[in-house]
Design a protein around this motif. Sequence first.
Motif, PDB file in Angstrom:
ATOM      1  N   GLU A 216     -12.478  29.526  25.903  1.00 49.71           N
ATOM      2  CA  GLU A 216     -13.124  28.514  26.733  1.00 49.71           C
ATOM      3  C   GLU A 216     -12.687  27.112  26.311  1.00 49.71           C
ATOM      4  O   GLU A 216     -12.597  26.203  27.144  1.00 49.71           O
ATOM      5  CB  GLU A 216     -14.645  28.655  26.624  1.00 49.71           C
ATOM      6  N   PRO A 220      -9.035  26.835  28.983  1.00 50.89           N
ATOM      7  CA  PRO A 220     -10.193  26.912  29.887  1.00 50.89           C
ATOM      8  C   PRO A 220      -9.852  27.420  31.285  1.00 50.89           C
ATOM      9  O   PRO A 220     -10.676  28.096  31.909  1.00 50.89           O
ATOM     10  CB  PRO A 220     -10.704  25.467  29.926  1.00 50.89           C
ATOM     11  N   ASP A 221      -8.642  27.105  31.797  1.00 50.09           N
ATOM     12  CA  ASP A 221      -8.276  27.576  33.134  1.00 50.09           C
ATOM     13  C   ASP A 221      -8.151  29.097  33.162  1.00 50.09           C
ATOM     14  O   ASP A 221      -8.624  29.758  34.099  1.00 50.09           O
ATOM     15  CB  ASP A 221      -6.961  26.932  33.585  1.00 50.09           C
ATOM     16  N   PHE A 223      -9.600  31.148  31.039  1.00 49.77           N
ATOM     17  CA  PHE A 223     -10.944  31.679  30.812  1.00 49.77           C
ATOM     18  C   PHE A 223     -11.742  31.697  32.114  1.00 49.77           C
ATOM     19  O   PHE A 223     -12.392  32.698  32.442  1.00 49.77           O
ATOM     20  CB  PHE A 223     -11.655  30.836  29.755  1.00 49.77           C
ATOM     21  N   ALA A 224     -11.686  30.603  32.872  1.00 46.56           N
ATOM     22  CA  ALA A 224     -12.433  30.521  34.130  1.00 46.56           C
ATOM     23  C   ALA A 224     -11.920  31.548  35.138  1.00 46.56           C
ATOM     24  O   ALA A 224     -12.709  32.194  35.847  1.00 46.56           O
ATOM     25  CB  ALA A 224     -12.329  29.109  34.705  1.00 46.56           C
ATOM     26  N   ALA A 225     -10.602  31.705  35.210  1.00 40.12           N
ATOM     27  CA  ALA A 225     -10.019  32.672  36.148  1.00 40.12           C
ATOM     28  C   ALA A 225     -10.415  34.099  35.770  1.00 40.12           C
ATOM     29  O   ALA A 225     -10.710  34.927  36.645  1.00 40.12           O
ATOM     30  CB  ALA A 225      -8.497  32.525  36.178  1.00 40.12           C
ATOM     31  N   ARG A 227     -13.120  34.999  34.180  1.00 43.71           N
ATOM     32  CA  ARG A 227     -14.535  35.171  34.511  1.00 43.71           C
ATOM     33  C   ARG A 227     -14.734  35.411  36.007  1.00 43.71           C
ATOM     34  O   ARG A 227     -15.581  36.205  36.415  1.00 43.71           O
ATOM     35  CB  ARG A 227     -15.340  33.955  34.057  1.00 43.71           C
ATOM     36  N   THR A 228     -13.937  34.741  36.827  1.00 52.33           N
ATOM     37  CA  THR A 228     -14.014  34.975  38.275  1.00 52.33           C
ATOM     38  C   THR A 228     -13.676  36.418  38.600  1.00 52.33           C
ATOM     39  O   THR A 228     -14.337  37.061  39.429  1.00 52.33           O
ATOM     40  CB  THR A 228     -13.052  34.028  39.016  1.00 52.33           C
ATOM     41  N   GLN A 231     -16.609  38.686  37.457  1.00 55.29           N
ATOM     42  CA  GLN A 231     -17.806  38.587  38.299  1.00 55.29           C
ATOM     43  C   GLN A 231     -17.710  39.465  39.538  1.00 55.29           C
ATOM     44  O   GLN A 231     -18.727  39.800  40.149  1.00 55.29           O
ATOM     45  CB  GLN A 231     -18.038  37.126  38.695  1.00 55.29           C
TER      46      GLN A 231
END
Length: 477
Positions: A216, A220-221, A223-225, A227-228, A231
């Motif tokens: 994170e 971070p990019d 990590f965010a991808a 997590r998407t 989900q």
Amino acid sequence: MNILLPVILSGGAGTRLWPVSREAHPKPFIRLPDGQSLLQKTFLRAASLPGVQRILTVTNRDYYFQTKDEYQPLAPSAEPIYLLEPCSRNTAPAVALAALYAHDRFGLQTTLLILPADHLIKKLEAFHQAFATAVVLAQQGWLVTFGITPSAPETGFGYIEAGDPLPVQDGAGRVAVRFVEKPDAVRAAEYLAAGRFFWNAGMFCFTAEALLTAMETTCPDLFAAARTVWQQTEPAANPVELPKVPFNELPDISIDYALMEKAANVAVVPCDLGWSDIGSWNALVELAQADDAGNRTIGETMLLDCHNTFVQSEAHLVAAVGVQDLIIVDTPDATLVAHKEKAQDVKRIVKHLKDCNHEAFRVHRTVYRPWGSYTVLEERPRFKIKRIEVKPGASLSLQLHHHRSEHWVVVTGMAKVINGSQEFFVRPNESTYIPAGQPHRLMNPGTIPLIMIEVQCGEYLGEDDIVRIEDQYGRKA
């Protein structure tokens, strides 16, 4: 209680081990001289660790059924669980999603041990000792990597520079100062002489919490991808199938570049494991026993007046006379002849085959399917002959072909056949004919493998001429 979850990363084309390794049959699946595959050895090594109850394999969806078949004869003491990728996105996305899986199923304190599926480790006791050190460090919040004690000034591996000892296991763990790209020969010799540089084995150990927290901050990019993707995933399933659309947006980057080279809390455990990444034919050659002339052979071979030569034959006798320093690998549909000094250049052959769209870069003559396998015996314009083997209880899809007819002759076992509106059994030395456009299905209702010969006739005989009407394995094409 802290849970240990080994994570096997299984994929890759293994282009330097062509023609044994292909895109549809990559390096983890190749058989070593002792009969086991690299994937099987990795699974058994992970299962041998104390406290292991489950092993997570992250692999491509196309390799799932073959991976299950590899694990099945091992009678595993640990439960195999699977995370299936729709396409390849390198190790950083794979590790991130494995950590998110561990977080959801077992908690943030789950300790992950990341193991490539295509490496060989000969010293199991040393592996256990290094693992024990890595777990202690991981539970203290370190991101741990394993550094192999170099035995030569190797230019084909990345290096890790180790710094101060850490107060664990008699100083067996050290701070990782930096990661170094593959060096030239001069720099590699300097690293070897310095005594503080180690080969980067691509094995890691950390808690899910430490890994996700570091990602994170550091990437971070990514990590965010990740997590998407997670989900939109059902984590309770086995296998867990990752959704294609968000997964395709993940960056293609290794865990080394994305995280380990940037994070501040990285430790290295120096170790001598008898490790090899089997990265070329020269490495694989060393696993075979040498004769007095330095020759090594696998399969049916005959060598006369040869020296320092390796010959592997899968299907028939291969003879060599008066040659030296060669690698000769013969498979049913392709033969490689290379000088040992050029072993790393085999990948150039694969690139050329891929550029020419030659099938030999992608598949063997024998192709594995969820229901069994087929082998192309002969192919010419307007006809193709296959040997088909169906596992007990397995079934091909209900399908039809627009451009070819098929004639099936049962050799061993018994077939249950749907042919248009008819359903019937076909026994050894009996046959059935399926005209083009007719829905049909082949099943093995017995307890022994079903073996049959299929003769295809038509203007177009490509494997993409399949319209699947119903398939128990979820395949659409």
